[in-house]
Enzyme design. Structure first.
Site, PDB file in Angstrom:
ATOM      1  N   GLU A  36       0.827  -1.213   0.000  1.00 13.67           N
ATOM      2  CA  GLU A  36       0.000   0.000   0.000  1.00 13.67           C
ATOM      3  C   GLU A  36       0.861   1.262   0.000  1.00 13.67           C
ATOM      4  OE1 GLU A  36      -4.091  -1.621   1.984  1.00 13.67           O
ATOM      5  OE2 GLU A  36      -2.829  -0.473   3.291  1.00 13.67           O
ATOM      6  N   GLU A  84      -5.321  -8.382  -1.149  1.00 16.97           N
ATOM      7  CA  GLU A  84      -5.997  -8.245   0.144  1.00 16.97           C
ATOM      8  C   GLU A  84      -7.471  -7.981  -0.109  1.00 16.97           C
ATOM      9  OE1 GLU A  84      -4.587  -5.523   3.150  1.00 16.97           O
ATOM     10  OE2 GLU A  84      -2.507  -5.842   2.542  1.00 16.97           O
TER      11      GLU A  84
HETATM   12  C1  BG6 Z   1      -4.390  -3.063   4.791  1.00 18.20           C
HETATM   13  C2  BG6 Z   1      -3.024  -3.449   5.275  1.00 18.20           C
HETATM   14  O1  BG6 Z   1      -4.502  -1.678   4.821  1.00 18.20           O
HETATM   15  O2  BG6 Z   1      -5.500  -3.470   5.496  1.00 18.20           O
HETATM   16  C3  BG6 Z   1      -2.986  -4.593   6.257  1.00 18.20           C
HETATM   17  O3  BG6 Z   1      -2.163  -3.717   4.206  1.00 18.20           O
HETATM   18  C4  BG6 Z   1      -4.174  -4.484   7.191  1.00 18.20           C
HETATM   19  O4  BG6 Z   1      -1.751  -4.573   6.914  1.00 18.20           O
HETATM   20  C5  BG6 Z   1      -5.448  -4.571   6.378  1.00 18.20           C
HETATM   21  O5  BG6 Z   1      -4.176  -5.394   8.240  1.00 18.20           O
HETATM   22  C6  BG6 Z   1      -6.716  -4.546   7.201  1.00 18.20           C
HETATM   23  O6  BG6 Z   1      -6.709  -3.430   8.037  1.00 18.20           O
HETATM   24  P1  BG6 Z   1      -6.952  -3.557   9.587  1.00 18.20           P
HETATM   25  O7  BG6 Z   1      -6.716  -2.210  10.098  1.00 18.20           O
HETATM   26  O8  BG6 Z   1      -8.368  -4.007   9.729  1.00 18.20           O
HETATM   27  O9  BG6 Z   1      -5.988  -4.567  10.092  1.00 18.20           O
END
Ligand code: BG6
Length: 485
Positions: A192, A384
């Site tokens: 990101e 993701e």
């Molecule tokens: C992304 C990141 O922004 O979202 C991850 O690359 C992160 O590291 C994921 O865990 C989910 O976000 P969160 O804050 O719910 O863990």
């Protein structure tokens, strides 16, 4: 004309995605140095400012290092993958993973960031993890930098604000490319990369209380990361024949709140600010719309001779991104605020939201896949996607996470439509296939996994692993190549 692609391609890479600092633990073992993530404490919700606890001050770091706080630092402990990776990988293999996305914790390899020699114990640890994955035929997909800059680089150079860090990163990349050249084919240069706009410490190890002009520093730091990313891409291609190197964006697909041209224009501007990052990586140069932005904000990027050529000559092989939600944008003050990944927006009345207020939008995934593919004509990889939710463990130990299955099913359906639309999609790694520490809030109770980990927000629990209902479901999705949802 090519035939319409019905269903996912045969070699589609199904799997899950993680980051070292949220997963591994063992923050001071095996010769590892401290990383920026090790400084982030758990803050209970009622004491948190906004959704995020990601920025930090110079003074606070000094106090933590002097032992003047008894705060709890969940990212130091993760979920102990460091000691349990064999058990965890066996479970991923049982689900049929074709790929596992993980990051190398830079400070395991270069404990201070600027060390002359790498740390052999750290290198060996990832050798062992890769061997374990390959034993089951799981391809590693490795992020070089996922919010875990060695703290030494922050303390000595103010992180990516300094050009010198480019050299340290390139040395680190060269070290791991060389070491793992026969084991790892898929790489991402920065997680990101746009996060620096929202949290310079998280994305760049930059302490903004040390700089006069935050915006100037952020864009200069980003320039350093762009050059570093291009240099790593070049090296990866040279060192690992057949390697595929990608960039990674927190994609923020957005909608105009109304058809008022002012809203539409505002949305376009925000979209450009999001696509700026992939534009540089995929097209090898800064987009022209940024010239005006830089001029109007008095931002002057210092470039070294040769930087433009480096960017132009080393574009990425594919574009990867995270996708959790969409945003709605208004030019005026209208609309009710809503939370989101890195950035909130205003509420979209057509969408439901997660327990954390992130707006759930499967169709938005199809839209963004089409938009990104139209724009770049490069293969895409969703690295993701997932639902952070509270899970309830029943008396018999089961977790009936139908809400997670629903979320994933609807997103995968739209992915399939996008493939049919003509999008070239390499793979899909669901975020947090095993519960891990939340990036933004450092909670354990915000769970994404198919595998439950017995650990709570305060660090209590057995760390035992167990399968949620979504485990069998995802296994079936993979074995049917996305046909049985
Ligand atoms: C992304 C990141 O922004 O979202 C991850 O690359 C992160 O590291 C994921 O865990 C989910 O976000 P969160 O804050 O719910 O863990």
């Amino acid at each position: 004309m090519a035939a319409v692609q019905n269903g996912f391609p045969e070699n589609f890479l199904w799997g899950g995605a993680t980051a070292a600092n949220q997963l591994e633990g063992a923050f001071d073992q095996g010769g590892k140095g401290l990383s920026t993530a090790d400084m982030i404490a758990f803050v209970p919700k009622d004491k948190r400012q906004g959704d995020h606890s990601m920025e930090i001050s110079t003074e606070r770091i000094a106090r933590i290092l002097a032992g003047e706080t008894d705060d709890w630092f969940p990212k130091r402990e993760g979920v102990d993958f460091y000691h349990r990776y064999k058990e965890d990988i066996a479970l991923f293999a049982e689900m049929g993973f074709k790929v596992f996305r993980m990051s190398i914790n830079w400070a395991r390899i270069f404990p201070n960031g600027d060390d002359a020699m790498p740390n052999e114990q750290g290198l060996q640890f990832y050798d062992d993890v890769f061997d374990e994955l390959l034993k089951y035929g799981i391809e590693p997909l490795v992020t070089l930098s996922h919010y875990e800059t060695p703290l030494g680089l922050t303390q000595k150079y103010n992180g990516w604000a300094s050009r010198e860090v480019v050299g340290f990163y390139v040395k680190y990349a060269e070290t791991v490319f060389t070491r793992y050249r026969s084991k790892v084919k898929y790489w991402l240069t920065f997680n990101e990369i746009n996060v620096m706009l929202f949290s310079p410490y998280t994305g760049g190890g930059i302490l903004t209380d040390q700089v006069e002009n935050k915006l100037q520093t952020v864009f200069q730091g980003l320039h350093h990361q762009f050059v570093a990313s291009a240099l790593a891409t070049k090296l990866g291609h040279e060192i690992i024949p057949g390697s595929r190197i990608g960039c990674m964006l927190a994609r923020m697909e957005s909608y105009a709140n109304t058809c008022n041209p002012a809203d539409v224009r505002k949305r376009q501007q925000e979209d450009q600010m999001n696509l700026f990052f992939t534009d540089v990586h995929a097209r090898g140069k800064y987009p022209r719309y940024m010239d005006r932005y830089f001029a109007e904000n008095n931002i002057v990027i210092t470039r070294e001779p040769g930087d433009d050529e480096i960017l132009a000559a080393n574009t990425v092989d594919f574009i990867s991104f995270s996708y959790y939600m969409t945003l709605t944008v208004s030019a005026g003050p209208e609309g009710e605020a809503t939370a989101g990944n890195l950035l909130g927006g205003i509420k979209n009345p057509y969408l439901k939201a997660s327990d954390w207020g992130w707006q759930i939008d499967p169709v938005g995934l199809r839209i963004t896949l089409n938009n990104l593919y139209d724009r770049y004509q490069k293969p895409l990889f969703i690295v993701e996607n997932g639902l952070g939710a509270f899970d309830k463990v029943e008396a018999d130990g089961a977790v009936h996470d139908h809400y997670r299955i629903d979320y994933l099913r609807e997103h995968i359906k739209e992915m399939k439509e996008a493939v049919k639309d003509g999008v070239e999609l390499m793979g899909y790694t669901a975020w947090g296939p095993i519960d891990l520490v939340s990036m933004s809030t450092s909670e354990m109770s915000k769970r994404y996994g198919f595998i439950y980990v017995d650990l709570d927000d305060t660090g209590s629990g057995t760390l035992n692993r167990s399968k949620k209902d979504s485990f069998e479901w995802y296994k079936q999705v993979i074995s049917s190549n996305g046909e049985i949802l």
